[in-house]
Structures are given as structure tokens and as C-alpha cells.
Design a protein around this motif. Structure first.
Motif, PDB file in Angstrom:
ATOM      1  N   ASP A   1      69.369  43.022 -22.635  1.00 49.90           N
ATOM      2  CA  ASP A   1      69.735  44.282 -23.271  1.00 49.90           C
ATOM      3  C   ASP A   1      68.529  44.941 -23.939  1.00 49.90           C
ATOM      4  N   VAL A   2      67.591  44.146 -24.418  1.00 52.93           N
ATOM      5  CA  VAL A   2      66.460  44.671 -25.179  1.00 52.93           C
ATOM      6  C   VAL A   2      65.295  45.079 -24.274  1.00 52.93           C
ATOM      7  N   VAL A   3      64.980  44.263 -23.288  1.00 51.36           N
ATOM      8  CA  VAL A   3      63.831  44.517 -22.424  1.00 51.36           C
ATOM      9  C   VAL A   3      64.225  45.526 -21.339  1.00 51.36           C
ATOM     10  N   ASP A   4      63.369  46.501 -21.136  1.00 46.45           N
ATOM     11  CA  ASP A   4      63.639  47.530 -20.135  1.00 46.45           C
ATOM     12  C   ASP A   4      63.247  47.013 -18.751  1.00 46.45           C
ATOM     13  N   LEU A   5      64.258  46.584 -18.010  1.00 48.36           N
ATOM     14  CA  LEU A   5      64.035  46.080 -16.660  1.00 48.36           C
ATOM     15  C   LEU A   5      64.520  47.116 -15.649  1.00 48.36           C
ATOM     16  N   ALA A   6      63.965  47.048 -14.468  1.00 50.67           N
ATOM     17  CA  ALA A   6      64.363  47.984 -13.423  1.00 50.67           C
ATOM     18  C   ALA A   6      65.643  47.489 -12.755  1.00 50.67           C
ATOM     19  N   LEU A   7      66.691  47.348 -13.540  1.00 52.65           N
ATOM     20  CA  LEU A   7      67.974  46.897 -13.033  1.00 52.65           C
ATOM     21  C   LEU A   7      69.023  47.972 -13.301  1.00 52.65           C
ATOM     22  N   ALA A   8      69.945  48.128 -12.377  1.00 50.73           N
ATOM     23  CA  ALA A   8      71.053  49.052 -12.603  1.00 50.73           C
ATOM     24  C   ALA A   8      71.873  48.559 -13.790  1.00 50.73           C
TER      25      ALA A   8
ATOM     26  N   ALA B   1      74.001  31.874  -9.404  1.00 49.61           N
ATOM     27  CA  ALA B   1      74.479  33.242  -9.177  1.00 49.61           C
ATOM     28  C   ALA B   1      73.611  34.256  -9.925  1.00 49.61           C
ATOM     29  N   ALA B   2      73.278  33.958 -11.186  1.00 50.55           N
ATOM     30  CA  ALA B   2      72.442  34.876 -11.968  1.00 50.55           C
ATOM     31  C   ALA B   2      71.062  35.026 -11.330  1.00 50.55           C
ATOM     32  N   GLY B   3      70.464  33.918 -10.928  1.00 49.37           N
ATOM     33  CA  GLY B   3      69.157  33.979 -10.274  1.00 49.37           C
ATOM     34  C   GLY B   3      69.202  34.726  -8.953  1.00 49.37           C
ATOM     35  N   SER B   4      70.262  34.529  -8.192  1.00 44.26           N
ATOM     36  CA  SER B   4      70.415  35.222  -6.912  1.00 44.26           C
ATOM     37  C   SER B   4      70.539  36.729  -7.103  1.00 44.26           C
ATOM     38  N   ILE B   5      71.270  37.134  -8.128  1.00 43.98           N
ATOM     39  CA  ILE B   5      71.414  38.565  -8.419  1.00 43.98           C
ATOM     40  C   ILE B   5      70.056  39.179  -8.740  1.00 43.98           C
ATOM     41  N   VAL B   6      69.271  38.481  -9.539  1.00 41.74           N
ATOM     42  CA  VAL B   6      67.937  38.989  -9.885  1.00 41.74           C
ATOM     43  C   VAL B   6      67.073  39.102  -8.632  1.00 41.74           C
ATOM     44  N   ILE B   7      67.066  38.072  -7.811  1.00 41.69           N
ATOM     45  CA  ILE B   7      66.225  38.089  -6.600  1.00 41.69           C
ATOM     46  C   ILE B   7      66.648  39.214  -5.665  1.00 41.69           C
ATOM     47  N   VAL B   8      67.938  39.342  -5.414  1.00 35.87           N
ATOM     48  CA  VAL B   8      68.428  40.391  -4.513  1.00 35.87           C
ATOM     49  C   VAL B   8      68.108  41.778  -5.069  1.00 35.87           C
ATOM     50  N   THR B   9      68.262  41.955  -6.371  1.00 37.60           N
ATOM     51  CA  THR B   9      67.990  43.243  -6.990  1.00 37.60           C
ATOM     52  C   THR B   9      66.508  43.591  -6.910  1.00 37.60           C
ATOM     53  N   VAL B  10      65.644  42.630  -7.165  1.00 36.89           N
ATOM     54  CA  VAL B  10      64.213  42.877  -7.138  1.00 36.89           C
ATOM     55  C   VAL B  10      63.737  43.150  -5.714  1.00 36.89           C
ATOM     56  N   VAL B  11      64.236  42.404  -4.751  1.00 35.97           N
ATOM     57  CA  VAL B  11      63.806  42.567  -3.363  1.00 35.97           C
ATOM     58  C   VAL B  11      64.287  43.911  -2.780  1.00 35.97           C
ATOM     59  N   THR B  12      65.503  44.323  -3.135  1.00 36.05           N
ATOM     60  CA  THR B  12      66.045  45.568  -2.575  1.00 36.05           C
ATOM     61  C   THR B  12      65.610  46.819  -3.320  1.00 36.05           C
ATOM     62  N   SER B  13      64.914  46.691  -4.416  1.00 34.14           N
ATOM     63  CA  SER B  13      64.503  47.906  -5.143  1.00 34.14           C
ATOM     64  C   SER B  13      63.066  48.289  -4.855  1.00 34.14           C
TER      65      SER B  13
END
Length: 123
Positions: free
Chosen positions: A50-57, A111-123
Motif C-alpha cells: 500500500d505504501v510503495v508505489d509499484l507498477a501494479l493495477a 499464488a502471491a508470487g505468481s501474481i507478481v511474476i505474471v503482472t511484471v512480465v505482462t506489463s
């Protein structure tokens, strides 16, 4: 020395003439504290999302934070339950119980790690 019937929870501390070797109880307590540290780390990671600005939807970020908070809460429940069941087994001189429930926590973190990997790879 405290009498076993005055300890809480009573179902853990069985009446006995012999106390187990204190080193086993201390080792069990250290394991409990390690699980509590893991729980705190998972909760801190959720707050960091919530605090760190990540390039996540926003939806992905909230899903990850929810997974991490849920995993942290689940981990703290595992910590106490595992301590109590193990302490009881130690005091009864029984084999330690299996630890199959950790697979649930592992799946959550996978599941959490997979979401991060998929999000980073597809963005």
C-alpha cells in the motif's frame, strides 16, 4: 515450580510426575516465535504494497495485499496451534504430529508470487 493444573491451556499440560527436558520446550517456543516473525513479515509486506508505489493495477495490488494479510493471519494461527499440539506431544512422550497444514500457507505464497511474476512480465 508451577503445578501443571495451573497452566494454560490445560489440555496441553498433562499431569505428570516428570517434566520433559526443558530444552525441548524451549526449542518448541523458538519455533513458535519463528512462525510469529514470519506472520509479522507477511503483514509488513501487505502494508508495504500500500505504501510503495509499484507498477501494479489497483485490483492486483489489493488482491496481493489480501493474500499476504490472510497468509499472515493464518500463519499466526498455525504458530499457536502447532506450539500447543507439539508441547502436548512432548509432555506425553508421543511422536510429534505431522505438519501437513503448511501446504496451505505455501500455496498462498505461491499464488502471491505468481501474481507478481505474471503482472511484471505482462506489463
Amino acid at each position: 515450580m508451577t503445578h501443571p493444573q495451573t497452566r494454560w491451556p490445560k489440555w496441553v499440560y498433562v499431569p505428570s510426575e516428570d517434566e520433559p527436558d526443558y530444552r525441548f520446550s524451549f526449542a518448541n517456543e523458538r519455533t513458535f516465535l519463528a512462525w510469529i516473525r514470519t506472520s509479522l513479515a507477511l503483514l509488513a509486506a501487505a502494508v508495504a504494497l500500500d505504501v510503495v508505489d509499484l507498477a501494479l493495477a489497483d485490483l492486483v495490488r489489493k488482491l496481493l495485499a489480501g493474500l499476504l494479510v490472510g497468509s499472515g493471519l493464518f500463519c499466526s494461527i498455525i504458530a499457536w496451534t502447532r506450539w500447543a499440539v507439539s508441547e502436548r506431544a512432548i509432555r506425553r512422550q508421543e511422536p510429534l504430529p505431522p505438519f501437513g497444514i503448511a501446504i496451505i500457507l505455501s500455496i498462498g505464497l505461491l499464488a502471491a508470487g505468481s501474481i507478481v511474476i505474471v503482472t511484471v512480465v505482462t506489463s
